[in-house]
Design a protein around this motif. Structure first.
Motif, PDB file in Angstrom:
ATOM      1  N   ARG A 140      75.010  49.871  22.363  1.00  0.00           N
ATOM      2  CA  ARG A 140      74.200  51.081  22.478  1.00  0.00           C
ATOM      3  C   ARG A 140      72.872  50.921  21.741  1.00  0.00           C
ATOM      4  N   MET A 141      71.851  51.622  22.236  1.00  0.00           N
ATOM      5  CA  MET A 141      70.544  51.564  21.586  1.00  0.00           C
ATOM      6  C   MET A 141      70.554  52.314  20.264  1.00  0.00           C
ATOM      7  N   GLY A 142      71.354  53.388  20.202  1.00  0.00           N
ATOM      8  CA  GLY A 142      71.413  54.180  18.978  1.00  0.00           C
ATOM      9  C   GLY A 142      70.195  55.048  18.785  1.00  0.00           C
ATOM     10  N   VAL A 143      69.621  55.573  19.884  1.00  0.00           N
ATOM     11  CA  VAL A 143      68.437  56.430  19.794  1.00  0.00           C
ATOM     12  C   VAL A 143      68.717  57.760  20.494  1.00  0.00           C
ATOM     13  N   PRO A 144      68.022  58.834  20.089  1.00  0.00           N
ATOM     14  CA  PRO A 144      68.201  60.124  20.763  1.00  0.00           C
ATOM     15  C   PRO A 144      67.851  60.014  22.247  1.00  0.00           C
ATOM     16  N   GLY A 145      68.623  60.701  23.086  1.00  0.00           N
ATOM     17  CA  GLY A 145      68.322  60.764  24.513  1.00  0.00           C
ATOM     18  C   GLY A 145      68.924  59.658  25.348  1.00  0.00           C
ATOM     19  N   GLU A 146      69.660  58.722  24.726  1.00  0.00           N
ATOM     20  CA  GLU A 146      70.156  57.597  25.528  1.00  0.00           C
ATOM     21  C   GLU A 146      71.293  57.985  26.464  1.00  0.00           C
ATOM     22  N   ASP A 147      71.811  59.202  26.317  1.00  0.00           N
ATOM     23  CA  ASP A 147      72.857  59.670  27.231  1.00  0.00           C
ATOM     24  C   ASP A 147      72.304  60.543  28.356  1.00  0.00           C
ATOM     25  N   LEU A 148      70.993  60.639  28.450  1.00  0.00           N
ATOM     26  CA  LEU A 148      70.381  61.407  29.533  1.00  0.00           C
ATOM     27  C   LEU A 148      70.634  60.747  30.890  1.00  0.00           C
ATOM     28  N   THR A 149      70.632  61.557  31.938  1.00  0.00           N
ATOM     29  CA  THR A 149      70.666  61.011  33.298  1.00  0.00           C
ATOM     30  C   THR A 149      69.426  60.149  33.512  1.00  0.00           C
ATOM     31  N   GLY A 150      69.609  58.988  34.087  1.00  0.00           N
ATOM     32  CA  GLY A 150      68.492  58.070  34.289  1.00  0.00           C
ATOM     33  C   GLY A 150      68.474  56.919  33.311  1.00  0.00           C
ATOM     34  N   VAL A 151      69.403  56.937  32.329  1.00  0.00           N
ATOM     35  CA  VAL A 151      69.529  55.830  31.372  1.00  0.00           C
ATOM     36  C   VAL A 151      70.822  55.085  31.672  1.00  0.00           C
ATOM     37  N   TYR A 152      70.725  53.777  31.864  1.00  0.00           N
ATOM     38  CA  TYR A 152      71.898  52.970  32.220  1.00  0.00           C
ATOM     39  C   TYR A 152      71.903  51.688  31.397  1.00  0.00           C
ATOM     40  N   SER A 153      73.074  51.150  31.178  1.00  0.00           N
ATOM     41  CA  SER A 153      73.146  49.812  30.589  1.00  0.00           C
ATOM     42  C   SER A 153      72.946  48.792  31.709  1.00  0.00           C
ATOM     43  N   ALA A 154      72.360  47.662  31.365  1.00  0.00           N
ATOM     44  CA  ALA A 154      72.174  46.597  32.366  1.00  0.00           C
ATOM     45  C   ALA A 154      73.526  46.115  32.874  1.00  0.00           C
ATOM     46  N   LYS A 155      74.538  46.081  32.002  1.00  0.00           N
ATOM     47  CA  LYS A 155      75.867  45.640  32.431  1.00  0.00           C
ATOM     48  C   LYS A 155      76.401  46.519  33.564  1.00  0.00           C
ATOM     49  N   ASP A 156      76.243  47.833  33.411  1.00  0.00           N
ATOM     50  CA  ASP A 156      76.723  48.749  34.444  1.00  0.00           C
ATOM     51  C   ASP A 156      75.853  48.695  35.698  1.00  0.00           C
ATOM     52  N   PHE A 157      74.545  48.557  35.509  1.00  0.00           N
ATOM     53  CA  PHE A 157      73.637  48.502  36.658  1.00  0.00           C
ATOM     54  C   PHE A 157      73.907  47.241  37.486  1.00  0.00           C
ATOM     55  N   VAL A 158      74.089  46.121  36.792  1.00  0.00           N
ATOM     56  CA  VAL A 158      74.421  44.863  37.470  1.00  0.00           C
ATOM     57  C   VAL A 158      75.786  44.983  38.153  1.00  0.00           C
ATOM     58  N   GLY A 159      76.749  45.597  37.452  1.00  0.00           N
ATOM     59  CA  GLY A 159      78.070  45.804  38.040  1.00  0.00           C
ATOM     60  C   GLY A 159      78.004  46.665  39.285  1.00  0.00           C
ATOM     61  N   VAL A 314      64.524  58.362  23.945  1.00  0.00           N
ATOM     62  CA  VAL A 314      64.348  58.572  25.381  1.00  0.00           C
ATOM     63  C   VAL A 314      63.919  60.019  25.556  1.00  0.00           C
ATOM     64  N   LEU A 315      62.816  60.216  26.233  1.00  0.00           N
ATOM     65  CA  LEU A 315      62.218  61.548  26.366  1.00  0.00           C
ATOM     66  C   LEU A 315      62.773  62.263  27.596  1.00  0.00           C
ATOM     67  N   ALA A 316      63.089  63.547  27.435  1.00  0.00           N
ATOM     68  CA  ALA A 316      63.672  64.327  28.529  1.00  0.00           C
ATOM     69  C   ALA A 316      62.594  65.109  29.270  1.00  0.00           C
ATOM     70  N   ASP A 317      62.927  65.496  30.501  1.00  0.00           N
ATOM     71  CA  ASP A 317      62.039  66.356  31.272  1.00  0.00           C
ATOM     72  C   ASP A 317      62.112  67.773  30.694  1.00  0.00           C
ATOM     73  N   PRO A 318      61.253  68.713  31.163  1.00  0.00           N
ATOM     74  CA  PRO A 318      61.236  70.071  30.590  1.00  0.00           C
ATOM     75  C   PRO A 318      62.593  70.772  30.627  1.00  0.00           C
ATOM     76  N   ASN A 319      63.423  70.431  31.602  1.00  0.00           N
ATOM     77  CA  ASN A 319      64.745  71.065  31.695  1.00  0.00           C
ATOM     78  C   ASN A 319      65.801  70.368  30.830  1.00  0.00           C
ATOM     79  N   HIS A 320      65.389  69.302  30.165  1.00  0.00           N
ATOM     80  CA  HIS A 320      66.300  68.505  29.330  1.00  0.00           C
ATOM     81  C   HIS A 320      67.517  68.014  30.123  1.00  0.00           C
ATOM     82  N   SER A 321      67.290  67.740  31.409  1.00  0.00           N
ATOM     83  CA  SER A 321      68.391  67.325  32.277  1.00  0.00           C
ATOM     84  C   SER A 321      68.359  65.841  32.612  1.00  0.00           C
ATOM     85  N   ARG A 322      67.167  65.225  32.549  1.00  0.00           N
ATOM     86  CA  ARG A 322      67.085  63.816  32.902  1.00  0.00           C
ATOM     87  C   ARG A 322      65.907  63.152  32.197  1.00  0.00           C
TER      88      ARG A 322
END
Length: 492
Positions: A140-159, A314-322
């Motif tokens: 994990r990156m260990g930074v705020p916002g890393e669980d937002l929609t639109g953030v993926y690990s390369a392992k999962d993206f490659v998978g 990781v910065l969120a959109d105004p709705n804090h959804s992604r």
């Protein structure tokens, strides 16, 4: 002088033969040479598992090897990690297939070691157990916002694009213009290349159909590949970088200031690092020739390496959804060469993007509380593959070294583990004199628990179906994407 006739010699050989059978009957309960052979169990059927098995079978003509795999299909990261446009790297599967079909090797797929059968039960059944199950966790990156929609690990993206069953629900949103990849290793460049490759290139590979359809609709036009250190510490190989430089329909976009002082340092670099750095310099600073300039002018997509940057949010959109962007800390280097460290300067930089892919490394996970594990390094503590304070327990691959190197690196470290095991057998440090039941008892345990393993011939049924489906679409194969369908085909 004692004269032995041919008849007496033959009779003597027969007596010795019968004596050996009697010893086997006494020690093993049945008249079978194989019952008395050293038995080794390997957990994991990726490159580390198969290379370990290959060397063991070659080094000892009596050793028997059983390979247990959680999925119904073998080959691990060769199938699920190698980029679809790198088919030549997957040719090693031919060698692994020869090993799997060896008379002294057996494959048992769809067996979850640690759940269906314990490590302790395997240790009771086999003379030695080799853990080769790789690194299935994400750092994990260990930074705020890393669980937002639109953030993926390369392992999962490659998978996702390579057909790993556990990643098929990923469904990444590719409707943004800019993607940021954190990390500058080969996996990061693989992901960038897949995101930017023309569909005509990808559709002749074994990329999954859902991924191909999603990439055909992708609006990603710009990919930034971000690293915390500088050009002389970049982790990719020259082959991967050259593929990015020459990728049809794309052009490089670098920051010239990132390369300050690099030219002067070239003369002191080792040859491989020097060639890699020269290629980066050429892409970043040199004026291209007329033909290359024309190619770049026609390019609709952009990629670039960004150095001296670390993610802090990781910065969120105004709705804090992604995801709407990423905040990067600006670094400077202390020291030089491979040992240089990134130090924060206090400056920050915001990059607008809708897709963030973290390629900062895979991580091994503990399999059993009784198996030693170093959580900080995410490895099983070992010396040359011998697990510390656990006689008869070994490890190979990324579980042994951490997630570094290419398939050839894994081959060498797996051979080293196999050599350690063979040395221990030969020296008596590993007692192989008493009989062990091996798969005989494990199969009985699995049957009692309702687990039906997939054999290698079962896998070949899956393989044939995938290749037939691929042939119909002009692809090497069309991968089956769910465990249920794999089992249905295997048991048809």
């Amino acid at each position: 002088l004692v004269v032995i006739t041919a008849h007496e010699l033959v009779l003597g050989i027969i007596i010795l033969f019968l004596c050996k059978i009697v010893r086997c009957v006494n020690g093993c309960g049945k008249a079978s040479f194989s019952s008395c052979n050293p038995k080794v169990c390997i957990v994991g059927s990726g490159p580390a598992g198969f290379y370990t098995a290959q060397h063991l079978i070659k080094a000892r003509p009596d050793v028997e090897v059983d390979i247990f795999e959680r999925l119904p299909i073998p080959f691990g990261l060769v199938r699920f990690g190698v980029a679809p446009d790198h088919p030549e790297v997957k040719n090693v599967i031919n060698t692994f297939t020869q090993t799997a079909k060896h008379p002294r090797c057996n494959f048992y797929g769809h067996v979850n070691v640690g759940k269906d059968v314990s490590i302790e039960e395997l240790r009771q059944a086999y003379h030695a157990v080799v853990l080769s199950y790789g690194a299935e966790g994400n750092r994990r990156m260990g930074v705020p916002g890393e669980d937002l929609t639109g953030v993926y690990s390369a392992k999962d993206f490659v998978g996702w694009y390579n057909g790993l069953p556990s990643c098929q629900e990923l469904s990444p949103d590719l409707s943004c213009e800019t993607a940021v990849i954190l990390g500058q290793g080969n996996v990061a460049l693989d992901v960038a290349r897949v995101l930017l490759s023309p569909i005509d290139i990808l559709k002749s590979t074994d990329i999954t159909q859902p991924a191909l359809e999603a990439l055909a609709k992708s609006q990603v036009q710009r990919v930034l590949i971000v690293g915390r250190r500088g050009p002389m510490q970049v982790a990719c190989t020259i082959k991967e970088l050259r593929e990015m430089v020459n990728l049809p329909g794309t052009r490089p976009e670098m920051v010239a200031a990132d390369f300050d002082g690099v030219t002067a340092a070239l003369k002191d670099l080792p040859r491989p690092r020097k060639r890699l750095t020269e290629l980066m310099l050429k892409a970043a600073l040199e004026n291209p020739g007329e033909k290359e300039q024309e190619r770049r002018n026609k390019a609709s997509r952009i990629w670039g390496l960004r150095f001296f940057r670390s993610p802090i949010e990781v910065l969120a959109d105004p709705n804090h959804s992604r995801t709407a962007g990423i905040r990067l800390a600006v670094n400077r280097l202390e020291g030089s060469g491979e040992g240089a460290c990134a130090v924060l300067t206090g400056e920050v930089e915001d990059v607008t993007c809708g897709l963030v892919i973290s390629s900062i490394g895979y991580k091994s996970l503990p399999i059993d509380p009784l198996v030693p594990f170093e959580p900080r390094k995410a490895i099983v503590p070992n010396t040359m593959g011998r697990v510390h304070q656990a006689t008869g327990l070994y490890c190979s691959g990324w579980l042994k070294t951490g997630p570094t190197g290419v398939i050839a690196t894994t081959m060498n470290n797996s051979f080293d583990t196999a050599r350690s095991l063979v040395e221990d057998m030969n020296s008596g440090n590993l007692d192989v004199s008493s009989a062990k039941p091996g798969s005989q008892i494990v199969s009985a345990l699995l049957e009692k628990r309702g687990v039906k393993p997939v054999t290698f011939s079962d896998w070949e049924k899956i393989d044939n179906v995938e290749m037939r489906r691929g042939e119909a679409k002009g692809k090497p194969r069309e991968k089956i994407l769910t465990v249920d369908e794999m089992l249905q085909v295997a048991r048809a």
